[in-house]
Design an enzyme around this catalytic site. Structure first.
Site, PDB file in Angstrom:
ATOM      1  N   ALA A  49       0.831  -1.208   0.000  1.00 43.06           N
ATOM      2  CA  ALA A  49       0.000   0.000   0.000  1.00 43.06           C
ATOM      3  C   ALA A  49       0.865   1.257   0.000  1.00 43.06           C
ATOM      4  O   ALA A  49       0.574   2.223  -0.723  1.00 43.06           O
ATOM      5  CB  ALA A  49      -0.932  -0.009   1.216  1.00 43.06           C
ATOM      6  N   HIS A  50       1.926   1.267   0.797  1.00 41.20           N
ATOM      7  CA  HIS A  50       2.824   2.423   0.828  1.00 41.20           C
ATOM      8  C   HIS A  50       3.530   2.605  -0.515  1.00 41.20           C
ATOM      9  O   HIS A  50       3.692   3.728  -1.000  1.00 41.20           O
ATOM     10  CB  HIS A  50       3.857   2.258   1.937  1.00 41.20           C
ATOM     11  CG  HIS A  50       3.320   2.502   3.314  1.00 41.20           C
ATOM     12  ND1 HIS A  50       2.635   1.545   4.023  1.00 41.20           N
ATOM     13  CD2 HIS A  50       3.354   3.603   4.104  1.00 41.20           C
ATOM     14  CE1 HIS A  50       2.277   2.043   5.201  1.00 41.20           C
ATOM     15  NE2 HIS A  50       2.696   3.293   5.276  1.00 41.20           N
TER      16      HIS A  50
END
Length: 435
Positions: free
Chosen positions: A334-335
């Site tokens: 996600a990052h």
């Protein structure tokens, strides 16, 4: 002094109005130990704003650079984002409510209902990523669109998961109840939540003023310091760029965190009369990065724990170690996607860095609950964030990679420091026990 959360009414409350008023006030009671730090950050931001405006005026420059404001919020790009958000993201979010009715009416097996559910999420995810990466949108609109898409995907998954796996099968909520759930500052669905009796409009005005003020400081900080340094990152020495951004990024990070968790989320909680409001713990006192990951963002941490960590163990029969690795990997993905959308390049540096932190978590356990551990944690925050952004910005603007020349040596130094500190602390603790 024991912390009080807004979902814990004070003793002596005898009326719903008093209870709601106490719930609103208890945000300050719960976070009283951070009031001084919060005020310091806001005072620094205010003084930075005044100083910058004054110096620009005395130098004969424009008091504020409006170019980013025009391209980010007063442009066709922003209009496209708003239309996309209203017509596509919101529409697809509400179709999740209809899917539950279809699943229950036709009594679909879990395999087919799961296939439809994940296909539905893939449409929202894929279409939003296409808009962010392939359309010529400015930085601000595409980043905002990506974050909102991610939040909606997490909420939709929790909603559908609850109705697919709860036995006996619960009846689906009304359309209005589902709409309220989308507004609630939580990522985990349940049929009902503790609610306050009314909205404190004075508190809402206070949060709105704080939000506008914080956004103004962040905007000026970005246009005056951060953006110019990143634009020159391709020609400037990497270490010089990182050093110039240490303090600006730290101030920006703290302001952004306070704005999201202490202003926006509590504002949504107030306007939706959502009573539980413990969105974070005392992450600033973390002595290991594993503590930090659990404390700084409770809504996401609780979602990852429930739908990745526990689900991997229950559904796949994996051990806690494997479940922890899977959870960490999902968070790292996600990052990394955030950086891909922001800079429109695929490098996987952040993913690699986060996965390399796993040994640091183990080595750093010897520093738990120590001042040295907290010092190392803050040093990682101060240096790590600007280093990552400069690394991506250099390559986004056509520069050479600095992963092996700067990033990897810093990882090795940090690992060595954590290992040495952990060993020394373990040796010291064992020595004290013997004495």
């Amino acid at each position: 002094m024991k912390k009080q959360s807004r979902n814990q009414p004070k003793e002596g409350s005898s009326t719903p109005a008093t209870e709601a008023k106490d719930a609103t006030k208890s945000v300050d009671a719960r976070s009283s130990k951070i009031d001084g730090a919060r005020n310091l950050v806001f005072v620094l931001g205010l003084n930075y704003l005044i100083t910058t405006f004054t110096l620009n005026y005395l130098a004969g420059r424009r008091i504020i650079d409006t170019r980013l404001l025009v391209t980010g919020f007063l442009s066709v790009d922003f209009l496209i984002l708003v239309c996309w958000f209203l017509l596509v993201e919101i529409f697809l979010s509400f179709t999740a409510w209809g899917l539950i009715a279809i699943f229950q009416i036709h009594k679909l097996p879990k395999f087919w209902s799961g296939l439809i559910h994940y296909g539905h999420l893939s449409i929202l995810f894929g279409s939003t990523m296409y808009v962010c990466l392939c359309w010529k949108l400015a930085f601000t609109p595409r980043t905002a669109g990506f974050v909102e898409m991610l939040v909606l995907c997490l909420k939709m998954h929790s909603f559908v998961h609850y109705h697919r796996h709860t036995v006996p099968t619960p009846s689906p909520p009304t359309f209005w109840q589902y709409f309220e759930y989308l507004l609630f500052p939580t990522l985990i669905y349940q049929p009902s939540y503790p609610r306050t009796s009314h909205i404190d409009w004075r508190y809402m005005i206070q949060q709105l003023v704080l939000c506008v003020g914080t956004l103004t400081v962040l905007y000026v900080l970005t246009t005056e310091v951060i953006a110019p340094v990143l634009e020159q990152a391709i020609v400037s020495p990497p270490l010089e760029s990182v050093m110039k951004l240490l303090i600006p990024f730290l101030l920006g990070y703290l302001l952004m965190w306070f704005m999201v968790f202490d202003i926006i989320l509590t504002g949504f909680a107030e306007i939706s009369r959502f009573k539980p409001r413990e969105f974070y713990l005392d992450w600033w006192n973390s002595t290991t990065f594993s503590e930090y990951n659990r404390r700084w963002n409770k809504p996401v941490h609780e979602w990852l724990t429930k739908y990745v960590y526990i689900e991997v163990q229950n559904s796949w029969g994996c051990s806690k170690i494997v479940a922890g690795l899977c959870t960490f990997f999902v968070s790292a993905i996600a990052h990394e996607l955030f950086f891909i959308v922001t800079f429109r390049i695929v490098r996987m540096y952040w993913l690699t860095l986060m996965m390399l932190q796993m040994p640091l978590y183990i080595l750093g356990e010897g520093l738990r609950d120590t001042k040295l551990g907290n010092f190392i944690f803050w040093q990682g925050i101060v240096i790590g964030i600007p280093m990552q952004v400069v690394m991506y910005a250099r390559e986004a603007f056509g520069g050479y990679s600095m992963f092996w020349t700067l990033q990897f040596p810093c990882i090795c130094i940090a690992s060595s420091a954590a290992l040495l500190g952990g060993v020394l602390m373990l040796f010291s603790n064992n020595h004290k026990k013997r004495v």
